[in-house]
Design an enzyme around this catalytic site. Structure first.
Site, PDB file in Angstrom:
ATOM      1  N   LYS A   1      54.305  46.251  65.025  1.00  0.00           N
ATOM      2  CA  LYS A   1      53.550  46.542  63.802  1.00  0.00           C
ATOM      3  C   LYS A   1      52.082  46.862  64.102  1.00  0.00           C
ATOM      4  O   LYS A   1      51.447  47.602  63.369  1.00  0.00           O
ATOM      5  CB  LYS A   1      53.605  45.358  62.838  1.00  0.00           C
ATOM      6  CG  LYS A   1      54.989  44.835  62.475  1.00  0.00           C
ATOM      7  CD  LYS A   1      55.732  45.744  61.528  1.00  0.00           C
ATOM      8  CE  LYS A   1      56.948  45.093  60.887  1.00  0.00           C
ATOM      9  NZ  LYS A   1      58.055  44.775  61.766  1.00  0.00           N
TER      10      LYS A   1
HETATM   11  C1  LIG Z   1      59.437  44.861  61.707  1.00  0.00           C
HETATM   12  C2  LIG Z   1      60.222  44.578  62.931  1.00  0.00           C
HETATM   13  C3  LIG Z   1      61.458  45.230  63.207  1.00  0.00           C
HETATM   14  C4  LIG Z   1      62.103  46.191  62.218  1.00  0.00           C
HETATM   15  O1  LIG Z   1      61.382  47.381  62.078  1.00  0.00           O
HETATM   16  P1  LIG Z   1      61.644  48.334  60.799  1.00  0.00           P
HETATM   17  O2  LIG Z   1      60.610  49.396  60.899  1.00  0.00           O
HETATM   18  O3  LIG Z   1      61.453  47.438  59.599  1.00  0.00           O
HETATM   19  O4  LIG Z   1      63.029  48.855  60.909  1.00  0.00           O
HETATM   20  C5  LIG Z   1      62.081  44.972  64.403  1.00  0.00           C
HETATM   21  N1  LIG Z   1      61.565  44.076  65.295  1.00  0.00           N
HETATM   22  C6  LIG Z   1      60.399  43.437  65.067  1.00  0.00           C
HETATM   23  C7  LIG Z   1      59.902  42.469  66.073  1.00  0.00           C
HETATM   24  C8  LIG Z   1      59.681  43.661  63.888  1.00  0.00           C
HETATM   25  O5  LIG Z   1      58.522  43.006  63.663  1.00  0.00           O
END
Ligand SMILES: *Cc1c(COP(=O)(O)O)cnc(C)c1O
Length: 464
Positions: A112
């Site tokens: 993120k």
């Molecule tokens: C948010 C997240 C995901 C999923 O990603 P999306 O874009 O919501 O499909 C997978 N792994 C981790 C560690 C995350 O923080």
């Protein structure tokens, strides 16, 4: 450069308005009216460039007049200076055909950060120029909230309030939200669960008078600017492995479909992508949808990969819109069926088009733990449970001869130490630059699951 809504009934906006709006007014998601293209020569020329330079060349055609080239360059450089690895998003070879793309070298140890570190700076630049300010409110089960607080801390034009369920995020996640000392960021523990926190945020956005009074804005994963920032690393990985002359397969641990949808944008821009593999945990609505054509919500079952525990993948609407030949009326109909009947059947031609881009698989809890153990035994690498879901699905679905597989490592294992310890008997350590996380003073507010109380808290604590 303009953006249109997947539901066809919201105004067409430029890049900065799209970023500030988040969700479209008609409930749809913004997509580019026309996806900019990179030629094979332009893609080949990305090989060997610094991450920031690739980011600039990929993002620039999408921002139109919203930023000058030099301003965009400066913001991109500042965003990734916070990363703890010179390559920003390094590739690690697991075997000659399989590579791990490490997306977790940002300040909060999950992918993120890649988007949030940039979007924080883009928001601040736009708001400062317009002489405006906003109040960002979000609910989190962990990773998004910590990345948002980290990205917006100290920015003069933005106040941030993140609601999380008291006692239900990991200690690392909580401390990442509660230890930043800047007075424009606020971590709020709600006496309730994640659904309560999310319902409170919805309640705030639906209170139109309050929304205008404080200038509410959202930065959840449907924000177009977040998707755009994530397209960059599909290019850096592909050109490192012989793209565009050789196609590459990507395996993506998927929840809200934001990260994998960014891969489809890279593909639409001209990057040869063999397939994008949707990897889900036991909450497998997307895997079932791709397999059977039935997109139907179920109950969320909590897992050891909690950032993928979702009922409905918001960004999937963007993929549907493309697969339906951009027929906004058809999207509206399917989304209405999702709300009213809990699901819909993907029309056969659209399903066929989705399957040209995506394939899918799922991993159970036991398979996820076994994969963490197998990868550690075979390669010495320690992966987080989300990454392990991807690696399990990658092993089940081998790519055609000559096509390398890139598995996305979405979080650092130290963010999920309990699940890792269960699998291999070792507790992964935090990287040295945050080794003092457990000594930093915490600052948080505990509030009842009560809309008026939250509204009051925001009114009293926002600046300006
Ligand atoms: C948010 C997240 C995901 C999923 O990603 P999306 O874009 O919501 O499909 C997978 N792994 C981790 C560690 C995350 O923080």
């Amino acid at each position: 450069m303009h953006y249109i809504s997947t539901r066809g009934e919201a105004p067409r906006l430029d890049f900065e308005e799209t970023m500030l709006a988040g969700l479209a007014r008609d409930g749809g998601l913004y997509v580019p009216e026309k996806v900019p293209q990179l030629t094979a020569g332009e893609i080949a020329a990305l090989a060997g460039l610094p991450y920031e330079e690739v980011a600039f060349r990929v993002i620039r055609p999408f921002v139109g007049e919203s930023f000058t080239g030099s301003a965009l360059e400066r913001l991109i450089d500042a965003a990734y200076a916070s990363f703890g690895h010179k390559a920003r998003v390094p590739l690690v070879e697991l075997d000659p055909a399989t590579f791990l793309m490490e997306l977790h070298h940002g300040p909060t140890l999950a992918f993120k950060d890649v988007a949030m570190q940039l979007i924080g700076r883009l928001f601040d630049a736009v708001l400062t120029r317009r002489g405006e300010r906003v109040t960002i409110v979000g609910a989190t089960s962990g990773d998004t909230g910590s990345a948002a607080i980290e990205a917006f801390r100290g920015l003069p034009s933005v106040d941030v309030f993140i609601l999380f369920p008291e006692g239900r995020v990991s200690e690392v996640q909580r401390r990442q939200m509660t230890t930043p000392a800047e007075d424009n960021v606020h971590a709020i523990a709600i006496r309730g669960d994640f659904d309560d926190a999310q319902a409170l945020v919805k309640g705030l956005f639906n209170d139109h008078a309050f929304r205008d009074e404080v200038g509410l804005a959202g930065v959840n994963s449907i924000n177009w600017a977040r998707v755009l920032a994530q397209t960059v690393y599909y290019f850096t990985a592909a050109v490192a492995l012989g793209g565009p002359h050789r196609p590459v397969r990507f395996v993506v641990p998927t929840g809200n479909f934001g990260d994998i949808y960014a891969g489809s944008v890279a593909r639409a821009m001209g990057l040869p992508v063999e397939r994008l593999v949707i990897a889900t945990n036991q909450n497998d609505i997307l895997h079932r949808a791709l397999t059977t054509g039935e997109y139907r919500r179920g109950e969320v079952r909590p897992s050891i990969s909690p950032s993928m525990d979702i009922q409905v993948s918001s960004n999937f609407e963007r993929a549907l819109f493309e697969a339906l030949d951009r027929d906004a009326a058809a999207v509206r109909e399917l989304m209405a069926a999702l709300t009213e009947e809990g699901g819909f059947t993907i029309p056969a031609p659209a399903l066929a088009r989705l399957r040209e881009i995506y394939i899918s698989g799922a991993a159970s809890e036991e398979e996820t733990r076994a994969t963490i153990a197998r990868i550690h035994a075979e390669t010495g690498e320690i992966v987080c449970p989300h990454t392990a879901v991807g690696l399990k699905v990658a092993a089940d679905l081998p790519a055609p001869e000559g096509v390398p597989t890139v598995a996305l490592a979405t979080a650092h294992p130290a963010k999920f130490p309990d699940a890792v310890e269960q699998a291999i008997g070792l507790r992964p350590a935090l990287p040295p630059r945050m080794a003092d996380l457990f000594e930093r003073p915490e600052r948080m507010h505990v509030i009842d699951n009560d809309l008026a109380a939250v509204r009051d808290f925001i009114r009293r604590n926002r600046r300006g």
